[in-house]
Design an enzyme around this catalytic site. Structure first.
Site, mmCIF file in Angstrom:
data_model
loop_
_atom_site.group_PDB
_atom_site.id
_atom_site.type_symbol
_atom_site.label_atom_id
_atom_site.label_comp_id
_atom_site.label_asym_id
_atom_site.label_seq_id
_atom_site.Cartn_x
_atom_site.Cartn_y
_atom_site.Cartn_z
ATOM 1 N N GLY A 252 0.825 -1.217 0.000
ATOM 2 C CA GLY A 252 0.000 0.000 0.000
ATOM 3 C C GLY A 252 0.849 1.252 0.000
ATOM 4 C CB SER A 253 0.223 4.565 1.573
ATOM 5 O OG SER A 253 -1.137 4.513 1.262
ATOM 6 C CB THR A 254 4.764 1.564 3.066
ATOM 7 O OG1 THR A 254 4.222 0.372 2.512
ATOM 8 C CG2 THR A 254 4.206 1.787 4.457
ATOM 9 C CB ILE A 255 4.851 1.404 -2.537
ATOM 10 C CG1 ILE A 255 5.037 -0.034 -2.044
ATOM 11 C CG2 ILE A 255 5.442 1.528 -3.946
ATOM 12 C CD1 ILE A 255 6.484 -0.459 -1.847
ATOM 13 C CE LYS A 256 -0.405 6.609 -1.799
ATOM 14 N NZ LYS A 256 -1.419 7.002 -0.805
#
Lengths: 387, 577
Positions: free
Chosen positions: B298-302
């Site tokens: 999820g967002s931890t890849i952003k």
């Protein structure tokens, strides 16, 4: 005056045969130590002994004590009395051999019916019979001296009697005792100067008889096979012997040390009775074995010397009794040692004075006491004293 | 002389002296022959006989090598082999144990009396274990019973002082002291050493009575120092356990990395089990989820999307992106933002965790640029930790990407990672753009990193990550008193059977002190019930662990103590990717 004082103690010392006494005491002591060493592991681990490691030591000590006491008592009996009692004792012995065969009276151990249970102690009649056979054979030979050249009168009665005793012993079965008693009978007749031709015949007949005897029983056959090549079936027929031989090999010249035997740790059956010498060989080495054999040679030398001295004094019964006893002890020791070393088939014979076993030790002590008595009487007669 | 007279009346028997001499000689010769035989047996044939004896009771037995100790980086023991006794019985007994002894033995061993009896009297086997690995005091009780045939056998048993704290990380050994799971399995070769052997003599009951010769001395296993810090491990374990229990989650994991060296300082999972207890735990307890389990990040890849876009020169931190009021359609699929904005700067995209913003930045890149950047950050490949059963994570080949996939990937959907991998990837932002190798073993020097982003990009992204924990960001609860924090939340739908379901993985990955990061902490909570946002579920655990760990290491503050600013009650933490 001075010479009398100097001679007095020497005369007192020479009252009895010191060498024989010390030799036998040495054998008894070695036996006590080695019985303890050989039995300690099995006694400690067996419910039969109540897990007491000293079970056999204590009992063997008591047997030796009883044996010494019996010896002292027997020493008091005149040789003349023994001669008079000889036929009766022999008959009593035969009676005991019959009794032992009766189920309920005789006690069976490991398939052999050899013991009579007398409340606290177990009596082994075949051990007694060896002594009685010596007495009887000596008496018989003296009585039949006049007819010693006729086979029917001189040999046949003895052979019949021995046949009966032999049959009883083989029913137990106790082949070892039979061989010892036969040896005693034949050797005593031989010493008595009986017909040479008959002995010549016996040289042929006896081996033949033994072959027949052995072939007739699978039990004996098996033992012979095990003895012939113990390594062909080391876990079956050759088990006991192969372990005895290993014990000898491990002992080498000076042994692995007292108490350090491995064979006694449940490998070697009967380590404290029939195969005690194997444990001696392992723990004390060739030196230990030699000492034991030398001590037996000492018994042999003294017993024959006493016998010849008696013959010199014209005491034929005493002479035959002494030499018969020598034959008994020597033959039994030799057979036991031979079995241990794998030169003779397993017999179930104990090593005199050394092996664990109450009847054996007591009877052996009595036999030595009789030897000492003969010697004592010899000495008194030489000094012109009364008996 | 009456006796002599009596004798003579029975007849004169002349005893020929030669017969006596001959018989004496024969008997003496017989004894001599026996002496000769003894010489042969004891002096000549003895080698053969001894060889036979050796075959009977000589045995070669193994000497157990002492298994090496596992310690943390400061030498605190984590796994120790302690001597224990195993009770065995030999059926080759003359005497059997009495029923009373059997009963006492069963009692001492804590076993069923019937079971003990069956084993004790099992004639089909010479050797049977009654019970293995009992403590010395219990063994002493057994010995005192003196049951015939029952003996002890020295063995080593692994003891883990950390119990459930380090359970999945260290793994365990089997009853023969071979590693079965975890570090114990991974480093089996080093730890186990080599068993020695010696020649002994056994009695017929199987007891060793004499050591004859040592054939080979046992080579003890090496002691190994892990990179772990047991105090930090304790903190991490306590917090993840608390988080999972508080939120009635299915499971949770936490990883603490040394930001500079890539060493794993702590790694804990909950639920856990006590490896000192021989009862077999459920398989789900055995898994070291932080390494073996995959989830959609999820967002931890952003931050990686943003960093790649910055690196490509298409954006600056202040570039404004049209975020379409929270709805953006790619290839017929709609992408939503929880907090709709008309437009956001690149930094705000990270701060508010805007999916639309991230998707637009991702789509601005060629699949090759974006895909290889993610690969270089370690996604889709194993971390190199060599942990048994590590899952490498899925990153699809960028040649086959569809635009919607590329858009999804920009905010961490359509790929999978394990927590250790994710934590490691963040070393690029902590180390000026360099990816550090991870290690479970203590390193003497920091591992050589591999450059993924430029130093400037890394610093710019780290600055943006600091906004995440400020009021207005998604994780104000991740703030730590006295330290600046940079991190990113993640809240991802779980995928089951290829479809997204309404169950979530809440995560937070962050580093501190943000001015010069020393530690990276990654927290993952699987299926929390009730609240499920990473900023609410994972961020508090992060804050607690990171704060305590920094103080533990005496890391100097890089912010005033009054730095923590909580926003007025709001729903900024909400995000959904």
């Amino acid at each position: 005056m001075h010479t009398a004082i100097l001679k007095a103690p020497r005369a007192a010392l020479a009252e009895y045969d010191q060498m024989l006494t010390w030799v036998v005491l040495a054998l008894l002591c070695i036996g006590l130590v080695m019985v303890y060493s050989a039995s300690i592991a099995t006694a400690e681990d067996s419910k039969f002994t109540g897990f007491h490691p000293t079970y056999y030591l204590v009992r063997h000590g008591i047997f030796i004590f009883v044996g010494l006491a019996a010896g002292v008592a027997a020493f008091q009996v005149k040789v003349e009395t023994w001669q008079k009692l000889a036929p009766w004792l022999f008959m009593a012995g035969v009676l005991l051999l019959v009794l032992v065969l009766i189920p309920g009276v005789g006690k069976s151990v490991n398939g052999s019916r050899r013991w009579l249970s007398l409340f606290v102690i177990n009596l082994q009649p075949s051990e007694l019979m060896k002594l009685f056979a010596v007495l009887y054979a000596a008496d018989y030979t003296v009585r039949k001296g006049v007819v010693k050249h006729t086979f029917v009168k001189a040999f046949l009665p003895m052979f019949s009697v021995m046949g009966l005793v032999g049959a009883l012993l083989l029913l137990e079965p106790d082949m070892g005792a039979f061989v010892v008693i036969c040896s005693i009978a034949i050797c005593t007749l031989w010493l008595g100067g009986f017909n040479l031709k008959v002995f010549g015949m016996l040289m042929f007949a006896l081996p033949l008889a033994f072959v027949v005897l052995i072939g007739s029983s699978p039990y004996r056959m098996q033992r012979i096979k095990g003895f012939w090549d113990p390594w062909s079936d080391p876990f079956g027929k050759g088990y006991q012997l192969s372990h005895a031989l290993i014990a000898f090999g491990r002992g080498e010249w000076f042994g692995v040390g007292l108490g350090a035997s491995v064979e006694k740790l449940f490998y070697l059956p009967e380590a404290h009775t029939d195969f005690l010498l194997a444990v001696i060989a392992e723990e004390l080495g060739f030196v230990g074995v030699c000492v034991v054999i030398l001590l037996f040679a000492g018994v042999l030398v003294r017993a024959f010397a006493i016998g010849r001295q008696a013959a010199f004094l014209d005491r034929q019964f005493a002479a035959l009794l002494a030499q018969g006893t020598a034959v008994w002890l020597a033959v039994q020791a030799m057979i036991n040692i031979g079995v241990n070393m794998g030169v003779l088939p397993t017999k179930g014979l104990t090593l005199p004075f050394l092996s664990f076993g109450g009847s054996g030790v007591v009877v052996n002590c009595i036999a030595v006491a009789i030897l000492l008595r003969i010697d004592w009487e010899n000495r008194r007669m030489m000094r012109g004293q009364t008996i | 002389m009456s006796y002599n007279g009596a004798l003579k009346t029975t007849g004169v028997v002349a005893l020929p002296p030669w017969r006596s001499s001959l018989l004496f000689l024969v008997l003496l010769l017989g004894l001599c022959a026996l002496v000769g035989r003894a010489v042969y047996l004891q002096g000549i044939h003895n080698d053969f006989l001894q060889q036979k004896g050796d075959a009977r009771y000589g045995r070669t037995v193994d000497i157990v090598a002492h298994r090496g100790m596992i310690t943390d980086r400061y030498g605190e023991p984590l796994a120790i082999s302690t001597p224990v006794e195993s009770v065995w019985a030999s059926s080759q007994q003359d005497e059997a144990a009495t029923p009373e002894q059997v009963r006492q033995l069963a009692q001492a061993l804590g076993m069923d009396a019937r079971d003990v009896k069956n084993r004790l009297f099992d004639d089909s086997r010479d050797f049977v274990y009654l019970k293995r690995q009992i403590p010395p005091e219990q063994a002493e009780k057994v010995v005192r019973l003196e049951v015939p045939g029952v003996s002890l056998h020295r063995e080593y048993r692994r003891y883990y002082p950390g119990a459930d704290m380090t359970a999945q990380l260290l793994g365990f050994t089997d009853v023969d002291d071979n590693g079965q799971e975890g570090i114990e399995l991974a480093l089996q070769e080093l730890l186990s050493g080599k068993a020695g052997s010696e020649r002994v003599i056994k009695d017929r009951r199987g007891h060793i009575v004499e050591d004859v010769a040592s054939i080979r001395a046992p080579k003890p296993g090496s002691d190994l120092a892990l990179s772990l810090d047991s105090k930090m491990q304790y903190l991490a374990f306590r917090e993840i356990k608390l988080a999972v229990e508080q939120h009635h989650a299915k499971a949770g994991s936490i990883v603490v990395l040394d930001a500079k060296s890539g060493e794993v300082l702590a790694l804990a999972n909950w639920p856990s089990y006590n490896p000192n207890n021989r009862d077999k735990p459920a398989t789900k307890m055995l898994r070291n989820r932080a390494v073996t389990d995959l989830f959609e990040p999820g967002s931890t890849i952003k931050p990686f999307t943003v960093a790649t876009a910055l690196e490509a020169g298409k954006f600056t931190p202040d570039s404004v992106i049209n975020t379409e009021n929270g709805v953006f359609t790619v290839g017929g699929r709609k992408i939503h933002d929880t907090h709709p904005y008309a437009s956001l700067t690149v930094a705000q995209v990270i701060q508010h965790s805007s999916n639309v913003g991230a998707a637009k930045m991702g789509l601005s890149l060629s699949p090759e640029t974006f895909g290889s950047s993610l690969s270089e950050a370690g996604f889709g490949t194993a971390t190199g930790s060599a942990f048994p059963g590590e899952a490498s994570g899925k990153l699809r080949d960028y040649h086959k990407w569809m635009p919607i996939e590329q858009a999804n990937m920009s905010f961490g959907n359509g790929m999978s990672v394990n927590l250790l991998q994710l934590a490691r990837a963040y070393t690029v932002f902590a180390n000026g753009g360099e990816l550090k190798p991870v290690s479970f073993l203590r390193q003497d020097a920091p591992g050589v990193g591999k450059r993924v982003f430029s130093e400037t990009t890394a610093r710019e992204v780290r600055d943006m990550l600091e906004l995440v924990v400020q009021p207005g960001g998604t994780a104000p609860q991740a703030q730590i008193k006295g330290y600046r924090v940079a991190g990113k939340t993640g809240t991802a739908h779980k995928v089951e059977g290829g479809r997204y379901v309404d169950r979530y993985v809440a995560s937070f990955v962050g580093m501190a002190p943000a001015s010069n990061p020393r530690l990276i902490v990654a927290v993952m909570v699987d299926e929390p019930t009730g609240e499920y946002y990473g900023g609410l579920i994972a961020a508090p655990s992060f804050s607690n662990v990171m704060g305590s760990a920094l103080r533990l290491l005496n890391v100097p503050n890089d912010a005033p103590l009054g730095n923590v600013m909580m926003p007025p009650a709001g729903d900024d933490a909400k995000e959904e990717t």
